[in-house]
Design a protein around this motif. Structure first.
Motif, mmCIF file in Angstrom:
data_model
loop_
_atom_site.group_PDB
_atom_site.id
_atom_site.type_symbol
_atom_site.label_atom_id
_atom_site.label_comp_id
_atom_site.label_asym_id
_atom_site.label_seq_id
_atom_site.Cartn_x
_atom_site.Cartn_y
_atom_site.Cartn_z
ATOM 1 N N ILE A 298 13.594 18.027 90.895
ATOM 2 C CA ILE A 298 13.604 18.418 92.316
ATOM 3 C C ILE A 298 14.874 17.865 92.976
ATOM 4 N N ALA A 299 15.168 16.596 92.685
ATOM 5 C CA ALA A 299 16.367 15.974 93.264
ATOM 6 C C ALA A 299 17.620 16.714 92.799
ATOM 7 N N HIS A 300 17.686 16.987 91.525
ATOM 8 C CA HIS A 300 18.847 17.677 90.946
ATOM 9 C C HIS A 300 19.039 19.049 91.582
ATOM 10 N N SER A 301 17.922 19.713 91.879
ATOM 11 C CA SER A 301 17.994 21.092 92.384
ATOM 12 C C SER A 301 18.637 21.175 93.772
ATOM 13 N N VAL A 302 18.644 20.052 94.515
ATOM 14 C CA VAL A 302 19.299 20.089 95.837
ATOM 15 C C VAL A 302 20.611 19.286 95.811
ATOM 16 N N ASP A 303 21.131 19.105 94.597
ATOM 17 C CA ASP A 303 22.401 18.365 94.429
ATOM 18 C C ASP A 303 22.330 16.954 94.977
ATOM 19 N N PHE A 304 21.192 16.319 94.857
ATOM 20 C CA PHE A 304 21.076 14.912 95.273
ATOM 21 C C PHE A 304 22.043 14.103 94.405
ATOM 22 N N PRO A 305 22.817 13.182 94.987
ATOM 23 C CA PRO A 305 23.758 12.406 94.162
ATOM 24 C C PRO A 305 23.002 11.552 93.142
ATOM 25 N N LEU A 306 23.068 11.960 91.886
ATOM 26 C CA LEU A 306 22.203 11.324 90.881
ATOM 27 C C LEU A 306 22.656 9.913 90.531
ATOM 28 N N SER A 307 23.865 9.547 90.960
ATOM 29 C CA SER A 307 24.292 8.156 90.736
ATOM 30 C C SER A 307 23.439 7.207 91.584
ATOM 31 N N LYS A 308 22.777 7.747 92.623
ATOM 32 C CA LYS A 308 21.919 6.898 93.476
ATOM 33 C C LYS A 308 20.440 7.075 93.111
ATOM 34 N N VAL A 309 20.188 7.591 91.903
ATOM 35 C CA VAL A 309 18.792 7.786 91.487
ATOM 36 C C VAL A 309 18.416 6.722 90.459
ATOM 37 N N TYR A 310 17.256 6.111 90.671
ATOM 38 C CA TYR A 310 16.720 5.071 89.792
ATOM 39 C C TYR A 310 15.475 5.637 89.131
ATOM 40 N N PHE A 311 15.432 5.548 87.815
ATOM 41 C CA PHE A 311 14.326 6.168 87.073
ATOM 42 C C PHE A 311 13.331 5.078 86.647
ATOM 43 N N HIS A 312 12.151 5.116 87.268
ATOM 44 C CA HIS A 312 11.081 4.164 86.973
ATOM 45 C C HIS A 312 10.034 4.785 86.053
ATOM 46 N N GLY A 313 9.052 3.982 85.672
ATOM 47 C CA GLY A 313 7.895 4.509 84.948
ATOM 48 C C GLY A 313 7.640 3.741 83.674
ATOM 49 N N ASN A 314 6.370 3.660 83.298
ATOM 50 C CA ASN A 314 5.988 2.852 82.134
ATOM 51 C C ASN A 314 5.952 3.644 80.837
ATOM 52 N N ASN A 315 6.133 4.958 80.921
ATOM 53 C CA ASN A 315 6.117 5.741 79.680
ATOM 54 C C ASN A 315 6.984 6.975 79.831
ATOM 55 N N LYS A 316 8.266 6.733 80.028
ATOM 56 C CA LYS A 316 9.205 7.852 80.147
ATOM 57 C C LYS A 316 9.295 8.522 78.781
ATOM 58 N N THR A 317 9.215 9.814 78.768
ATOM 59 C CA THR A 317 9.242 10.505 77.473
ATOM 60 C C THR A 317 10.686 10.685 77.008
ATOM 61 N N LEU A 318 10.805 11.012 75.743
ATOM 62 C CA LEU A 318 12.122 11.276 75.157
ATOM 63 C C LEU A 318 12.830 12.375 75.956
ATOM 64 N N GLU A 319 12.073 13.432 76.277
ATOM 65 C CA GLU A 319 12.671 14.570 77.011
ATOM 66 C C GLU A 319 13.133 14.129 78.401
ATOM 67 N N GLU A 320 12.335 13.286 79.045
ATOM 68 C CA GLU A 320 12.717 12.821 80.390
ATOM 69 C C GLU A 320 13.979 11.957 80.329
ATOM 70 N N LEU A 321 14.029 11.064 79.339
ATOM 71 C CA LEU A 321 15.207 10.194 79.229
ATOM 72 C C LEU A 321 16.442 11.017 78.905
ATOM 73 N N GLU A 322 16.242 12.034 78.081
ATOM 74 C CA GLU A 322 17.354 12.905 77.724
ATOM 75 C C GLU A 322 17.921 13.609 78.959
ATOM 76 N N LEU A 323 17.005 14.123 79.772
ATOM 77 C CA LEU A 323 17.401 14.789 81.009
ATOM 78 C C LEU A 323 18.188 13.817 81.899
ATOM 79 N N ALA A 324 17.655 12.599 82.009
ATOM 80 C CA ALA A 324 18.288 11.579 82.857
ATOM 81 C C ALA A 324 19.710 11.286 82.376
ATOM 82 N N LEU A 325 19.879 11.163 81.074
ATOM 83 C CA LEU A 325 21.216 10.853 80.551
ATOM 84 C C LEU A 325 22.146 12.051 80.696
ATOM 85 N N ASP A 326 21.614 13.247 80.431
ATOM 86 C CA ASP A 326 22.459 14.446 80.548
ATOM 87 C C ASP A 326 22.958 14.629 81.978
ATOM 88 N N TRP A 327 22.153 14.194 82.935
ATOM 89 C CA TRP A 327 22.541 14.360 84.340
ATOM 90 C C TRP A 327 23.209 13.104 84.913
#
Ligand code: LLP
Length: 441
Positions: free
Chosen positions: A103-132
């Protein structure tokens, strides 16, 4: 008619007022008209209140600790319109899933200011985070640390992380939303030396860059002392770790949890009081522990959006059991606000089309879901209510919407954002067709 305005109005958005017809108005819009035009249940957000809260957090924290980044905890409520507004106000974002990140990415939110929390981030989620090129991953456990290091290696990058510490501090809130105590699924406990293990592994991982630490105690937190205590425990741990391992302590996240006044009998600290307590402790201990001042990260969610959101419902059936209780039945309920049923959360309510009428009847407002626990507001004092009256419930802007369900196949409500007399639909109401749109047969 008694023209004394109910003190409950103070729980509504900052622009709440009553017009000459005795109707509740928000953002210059008559809520009774909104309910008529857009149907009910309807969630109304006041843009002015959200912007005011964002600015208040920035101003109050900067006053005591200029190097503060305020990041909005998007789990409280996120959609595209809100993500864009949060960006306009200059806040960063705390996300906990690939969905929030998208959702954040879709409105061009500056992803350098995004912090990814969570106790069970999936491989796909981490991949997305790194790609972006997400700003920070807040690492929760060793499984994630290893996964992230491997992924970053494969992608040829070095990922900045914070390590989430569980300080063992009880914030005295509901047990479902307590996270800072030892027996928690979140973070590396201080007490068991698992926190040190995290530092040891993070500093030796080839594709991880440890830039700081984070803790989050729970939500909502009505006291200041748990923050002070946790800051002291975690900073003292960081001091020890810095002597043993080599890393730059650049960032310190103290989580969210800033409480909100949901009912007339409750009181939450001012934002300034939280700021003084947190920054005061940091300013006292940082020099004492011979550390450099890190950037302070705070993550308010509830306090940014709760007061801005009002739920509007239409009254249908009214059931009075003589000598026992009068039930006012509304056209939503636990499917659009599970908080009272799940946490025993307390709300107040007003009759939006009768704000100037005397509140002289104790009633219980119940939803239309097939469960007896579907009570939105128990034993509350209202003006005399009849079918088709509009009930307005304040304090519904945080955690109600993201926890919506389609229980009993109820379509989810619409959301409108009001400002200076103009209402903008930011999410349309679901239709019966929507309910079946994902079925494949
Ligand atoms: N940071 C982290 C890591 C969190 O887990 C949370 C909330 C926050 C910040 C934001 O906390 P806030 O400022 O909004 O209190 N569904 C529950 C609340 C769950 C909170 C989860 N984490 C409720 O309806 O009360």
């Amino acid at each position: 008619m008694n023209t004394k305005i109910s003190p409950k109005l103070s729980l509504f958005p900052l622009t709440a007022e009553v017009n000459s017809q005795g109707h509740l108005c928000i953002g210059g819009c008559d809520t009774v008209d909104l309910a008529e035009e857009l149907s009910t249940p309807l969630y109304v957000f006041d843009e002015f209140t959200i912007r005011h809260k964002c600015r208040q957090f920035i101003a109050e924290f900067h006053k005591y600790y200029p190097n503060t980044l305020v990041i909005y905890a998007s789990k409280a409520f996120l959609n595209r319109a809100l993500a864009a507004l949060i960006d306009q106000e200059g806040l960063g974002l705390d996300v906990v899933s690939g969905g929030e990140l998208t959702i954040a990415h879709s409105v061009d939110f500056p992803l350098s200011k995004v912090y990814f929390h969570g106790n069970n981030k999936t491989l796909e989620e981490l991949e997305l985070a790194l790609d972006w090129n997400i700003g920070r991953v807040v690492v929760d456990n060793l499984y994630e640390l290893e996964l992230l290091d491997k992924l970053a290696y494969e992608k040829g990058i070095k990922q900045d992380i914070l390590v989430r510490i569980t300080p063992g501090v009880d914030p005295h809130t509901h047990k479902y939303t307590t996270t800072g105590t030892l027996d928690s699924k979140f973070g590396f406990p201080l007490a068991t030396e698992q926190a040190e293990e995290a530092v040891s592994q993070a500093t030796s991982a080839s594709n991880i860059n440890l830039v700081g630490f984070h803790f989050h105690l729970g939500s909502p937190i009505f006291e200041l002392e748990p923050y002070r205590l946790a800051i002291e425990l975690v900073l003292s741990f960081i001091r020890q770790m810095k002597r043993k391992y080599s890393f730059q302590f650049d960032e310190f996240g103290v989580g969210g949890g800033f409480a909100v006044r949901y009912s007339l009998d409750s009181k939450a600290p001012d934002v300034a009081e939280y700021a003084q307590a947190i920054a005061g402790k940091l300013n006292e201990l940082i020099p004492q522990f011979e550390l450099d001042h890190p950037k302070l990260i705070i993550e308010p969610g509830r306090r940014i959006v709760a007061q801005a959101g009002v739920a509007l419902y239409k009254v249908g059936a009214i059931k009075e059991i003589p000598g026992i209780r009068k039930y006012i039945c509304i056209d939503g309920g636990m499917s659009d606000n599970i908080r009272p049923a799940l946490y025993g959360a307390k709300h107040e309510a007003l009759v939006a089309n009768k704000v100037l009428e005397e509140e002289r009847e104790i009633v219980t407002i119940t939803g239309k879901l097939c469960e007896s626990g579907d009570i939105l507001v128990s034993d509350t004092n209202l003006a005399l209510v009849f079918p088709n009256d509009i009930i307005a419930v304040p304090g519904c802007g945080a955690y109600s919407i993201p926890m919506w369900s389609n229980y009993n196949a109820l379509p989810r409500p619409a959301i409108t954002m009001v400002n200076e007399g103009k209402a903008t639909l930011i999410r349309r109401r679901e239709t019966y067709q929507d309910l079946m749109s994902l079925d494949t047969i």
